[in-house]
Write a protein that holds these residues in place. Structure first.
Motif, PDB file in Angstrom:
ATOM      1  N   TYR A 106       0.826  -1.181   0.229  1.00  0.00           N
ATOM      2  CA  TYR A 106      -0.111   0.122  -0.083  1.00  0.00           C
ATOM      3  C   TYR A 106       0.965   1.099  -0.083  1.00  0.00           C
ATOM      4  CZ  TYR A 106      -3.159  -3.639   1.246  1.00  0.00           C
ATOM      5  OH  TYR A 106      -3.967  -4.684   1.244  1.00  0.00           O
TER       6      TYR A 106
ATOM      7  N   PHE B  52       0.553   5.013   1.257  1.00  0.00           N
ATOM      8  CA  PHE B  52      -0.129   6.042   1.516  1.00  0.00           C
ATOM      9  C   PHE B  52       0.780   7.062   1.862  1.00  0.00           C
ATOM     10  CE2 PHE B  52      -2.954   2.324   3.239  1.00  0.00           C
ATOM     11  CZ  PHE B  52      -3.911   2.453   2.517  1.00  0.00           C
TER      12      PHE B  52
ATOM     13  N   TRP C  33      -2.018   5.192  -7.223  1.00  0.00           N
ATOM     14  CA  TRP C  33      -2.516   3.976  -7.394  1.00  0.00           C
ATOM     15  C   TRP C  33      -3.105   3.227  -5.948  1.00  0.00           C
ATOM     16  CZ3 TRP C  33       2.364   2.168 -10.453  1.00  0.00           C
ATOM     17  CH2 TRP C  33       2.497   2.875 -11.547  1.00  0.00           C
ATOM     18  N   VAL C  34      -2.399   3.871  -4.892  1.00  0.00           N
ATOM     19  CA  VAL C  34      -2.728   3.260  -3.655  1.00  0.00           C
ATOM     20  C   VAL C  34      -2.079   1.966  -3.407  1.00  0.00           C
ATOM     21  CG1 VAL C  34      -4.340   3.004  -1.672  1.00  0.00           C
ATOM     22  CG2 VAL C  34      -4.430   4.950  -3.354  1.00  0.00           C
ATOM     23  N   TYR C  35      -2.513   0.992  -4.059  1.00  0.00           N
ATOM     24  CA  TYR C  35      -2.137  -0.451  -4.163  1.00  0.00           C
ATOM     25  C   TYR C  35      -1.455  -0.922  -5.102  1.00  0.00           C
ATOM     26  CZ  TYR C  35      -3.019  -5.533  -3.617  1.00  0.00           C
ATOM     27  OH  TYR C  35      -2.947  -6.746  -3.532  1.00  0.00           O
TER      28      TYR C  35
ATOM     29  N   GLU D 132       0.905  -4.298  -7.122  1.00  0.00           N
ATOM     30  CA  GLU D 132       1.168  -5.535  -7.050  1.00  0.00           C
ATOM     31  C   GLU D 132       1.903  -5.663  -8.330  1.00  0.00           C
ATOM     32  OE1 GLU D 132      -2.034  -8.480  -7.825  1.00  0.00           O
ATOM     33  OE2 GLU D 132      -2.790  -7.746  -5.966  1.00  0.00           O
TER      34      GLU D 132
END
Lengths: 405, 303
Positions: free
Chosen positions: B134, B136, B214-216, B218
């Motif tokens: 994440y 933030f 994008w916050v998240y 992968e």
């Protein structure tokens, strides 16, 4: 110098033309007798398959049904037709974020429906919070849902986390073991991707706590297409239960491999894809007894009606995991609007505190999350029905051992 | 004269967020990001003709550095480290591969993104224990826009500087004929490496700057090969050998894609494919060169 100006001029002209074509592209603002609902989902790219199964058909079906009834009922009894603004996020979170900004600040839609996928829902959560829209995230499986619900208080998380599904499966297996139908050995494989890792991480301690022995525990990379090696090792491990925390390609591949090599464990569990309507076809009509993630109440008339409506509208039945929950989230939204109108703050409060009658039964969220979930389902007589948690209304008794392929 | 125009234009662009809507700002961020990517790509690939499909390897790595460090240190520090990581990666990669020529380099660069993606996946699963992180960071869309705008300005400024320097001249000679370049005493490897490292550092920084949106993250989300292809097609469309070519390719194409995604979502991949073919056939040197060629042709006719 002249050259420089020429370039600059070309630049500005190109920009102005492009910009002008954009200004006119904005959607007409809604009249008073309509509600505009916008969403951006993956219509192309790698996420399009998942979105095309669980998300988009349900959005379209719901809009069709609501508009067929004359629109959404408002608190004063009047009805408003739904007007849809649909964008493609091309499976890219950058495009998705921009599409949400567009829906909120350009199209000024009344409500925004969430995209498909955990990453996509997280990517838009800060924006949705800033613009104040409620976000009914369904296709987002994350163990951090409680944290997210606290961080963005208008976000709702409706499909649980990997941990829930792992422990749900362990409970079902523990009961079978206690009844003496299976031994206490488990063979588990997991896809090396976010989802598979979350599940196996939740499952390892849960199996141990329940007294199971994990005799085979292997992960395979996303994109693997040959499962013969891991399947034969799992077969040789002496475990009665084969557990795969897999994505659809893996779930389908392992089913075919198990059939080809005559691997008949007493419990055959796969994850995503097992609840898809195409699964019995993949399993060559021998799906009965296969367990997978998800499930629906096989005894419920509303689920049956929903399946029929979906089949009539889309052409095929929905999947038996996320689809019904997606549709239920839309029904919740509709009922909440009927009670409090379109104010985002009031809507979020009503979604958070209210009780709703939906296709999956009566829904009341806990801390902005749907906790009353089907974690394990099984194909029984050609239908995928929920078997776990065993104490949930409508739960079918699991058939163990699974009949041979 | 241009010492006045450029700063004024930059200041005007920097002031846009004060009047733009959130969506307009989002568009601007996307546009400036691709201007940066295409210009940085062209910094190396333009003069040398080494077509690199590794853009997303660096861009994604930048995003991942932010994802890994955003909870442990301050943002400016992260950007510094990102630049270091990008440069180091480019140095290692460049030293081992810039001897490859033509199609071998293209294939290698495409594989590089996949390699880095799989390495990060392996690391996350086996060492960190989970996939997906994440971000933030307390940065607004405006902040991202300003940073990206600054990076774009630096990129184009640096390209202009390189074009006039000995490095630029050497790169052009290398692009025209490597054998001749070697015989003229140009240190091939060092020149190519310098340009590659500069270009890659900017690409990595661009990923870091864009990532808070994008916050998240992968690996599958971050290392999206479409980014590499779009960058190449934008730079080639505008003209990879010209200072403003990549920017001029990026802006209209970006807007065209945005328009298509809203109005004809299903035809976007077809359009992209047709564009690839069209650029190669009609404007092998870019639209700018194409337009100039047309004008020159007309002048000759009238004369």
């Amino acid at each position: 110098m002249v050259n420089l100006f020429k370039h600059a001029k070309a630049c500005t002209t190109a920009f102005a033309v492009a910009a002008a074509s954009f200004m006119t592209a904005g959607h007409a603002t809604a009249a008073d007798d309509t509600i505009t609902i916008g969403y951006a989902v993956a219509l192309t790219g790698p996420n399009a398959t998942g979105a095309g199964i669980s998300t988009v058909p349900n959005y379209r079906l719901w809009v069709d049904q609501v508009n067929g009834e004359g629109g959404i009922e408002m608190p004063d009894g009047s009805r408003k037709m739904i007007e849809v603004v649909e964008y493609d996020d091309r499976s890219s979170n950058e495009d998705l974020v921009r599409a949400i900004e567009r829906l909120a600040s350009q199209d000024k839609v009344d409500l925004i429906l969430p995209p498909w996928g955990t990453g996509a829902n997280l990517a838009i959560a800060p924006l949705m919070a800033r613009f104040g829209y409620p976000q009914l995230a369904v296709t987002a499986v994350t163990d951090k849902a409680p944290e997210f619900a606290a961080r963005w208080d208008r976000s709702f998380w409706m499909l649980g986390g990997g941990h829930d599904y792992a422990t749900g499966l362990v409970d079902v297996l523990a009961q079978a073991r206690d009844a003496g139908t299976i031994n206490n050995k488990i063979a588990a494989v997991s896809v090396a991707d976010g989802f598979g890792i979350d599940l196996i991480k939740g499952a390892r301690p849960a199996f141990e706590e329940a007294g199971f022995e994990l005799v085979y525990d292997e992960s395979y990379p996303l994109g693997t297409s040959d499962f013969a090696a891991i399947m034969s090792e799992a077969q040789a491990s002496g475990a009665d239960s084969f557990v795969a925390f897999s994505y659809p390609p893996g779930s389908f591949g392992m089913t075919k491999t198990a059939q080809a090599m005559g691997f008949n464990p007493k419990v055959f569990y796969i994850s995503v894809g097992g609840a898809f309507p195409i699964y019995p076809g993949i399993a060559d009509g021998k799906a009965d007894g296969v367990m997978a993630i998800g499930g629906v109440d096989g005894t419920s008339d509303s689920v049956k009606a929903y399946f029929d409506a979906h089949t009539a509208f889309v052409g095929n039945p929905p999947d038996s995991w996320a689809s019904a929950v997606t549709f239920a989230s839309l029904e919740m939204l509709e009922q909440a609007i009927g009670r409090v109108g379109l104010d985002h703050g009031d809507l979020a409060a009503e979604l958070s505190n209210g009780t709703f009658d939906t296709v999956i039964g009566q829904v009341k969220l806990e801390d902005n999350q749907l906790r009353d979930l089907w974690t394990v389902g099984q194909w029984q007589n050609g239908a995928f029905v929920g078997v776990g948690p065993a104490d949930k209304t409508g739960a079918a008794a699991p058939v163990i051992p699974k009949p041979e392929w | 004269m241009k010492y006045v125009i450029y700063p004024v234009a930059l200041a005007l662009l920097a002031a846009v967020p004060f009047v733009a809507s959130d969506y307009a700002l989002g568009l601007l961020i996307g546009m400036v990001t691709y201007v940066t990517l295409a210009s940085a790509w062209a910094m190396f690939s333009g003069p040398t003709h080494y077509v690199s499909l590794a853009t997303v390897a660096f861009y994604g790595a930048g995003a991942y550095v932010v994802a890994m460090l955003n909870e442990v240190m301050a943002y400016p520090m992260i950007l510094l480290i990102t630049a270091g990581v990008g440069a180091a990666m480019a140095l290692v990669v460049g030293l081992s591969t810039l001897r490859l020529a033509g199609v071998y380099f293209v294939i290698f660069s495409f594989g590089l993104a996949e390699l880095i993606r799989q390495l990060i996946t392996w690391y996350e699963i086996n060492i960190y224990g989970t996939l997906g992180r994440y971000i933030f960071v307390d940065i607004t869309a405006r902040g991202i826009y300003w940073q990206m705008l600054a990076l774009a300005a630096i990129t184009i400024g640096l390209t202009a500087y390189i074009n006039r320097s000995r490095l630029g001249l050497a790169l052009r000679v290398i692009g025209d004929d490597e054998v001749v370049a070697a015989h003229s005493g140009i240190p091939l490897a060092r020149m190519k490496l310098m340009a590659f490292v500069l270009s890659a550092t900017i690409l990595t920084l661009a990923g870091a700057i864009a990532s808070p949106r994008w916050v998240y993250v992968e690996p599958a989300i971050v290392f999206n090969p479409t980014v590499s292809f779009l960058t190449v097609i934008m730079a080639l469309f505008g003209g990879a050998n010209r200072l403003w070519g990549p920017a001029l390719g990026a802006i209209p194409l970006f807007l065209a894609f945005e328009y298509l995604s809203a109005h004809f979502p299903d035809v976007y991949p077809i359009f992209l494919g047709a564009l690839f073919i069209g650029v190669v056939f009609l404007f092998p040197n870019g639209v700018l060169a194409g337009i100039e060629g047309l004008r020159r042709g007309k002048k000759e006719e009238t004369a």
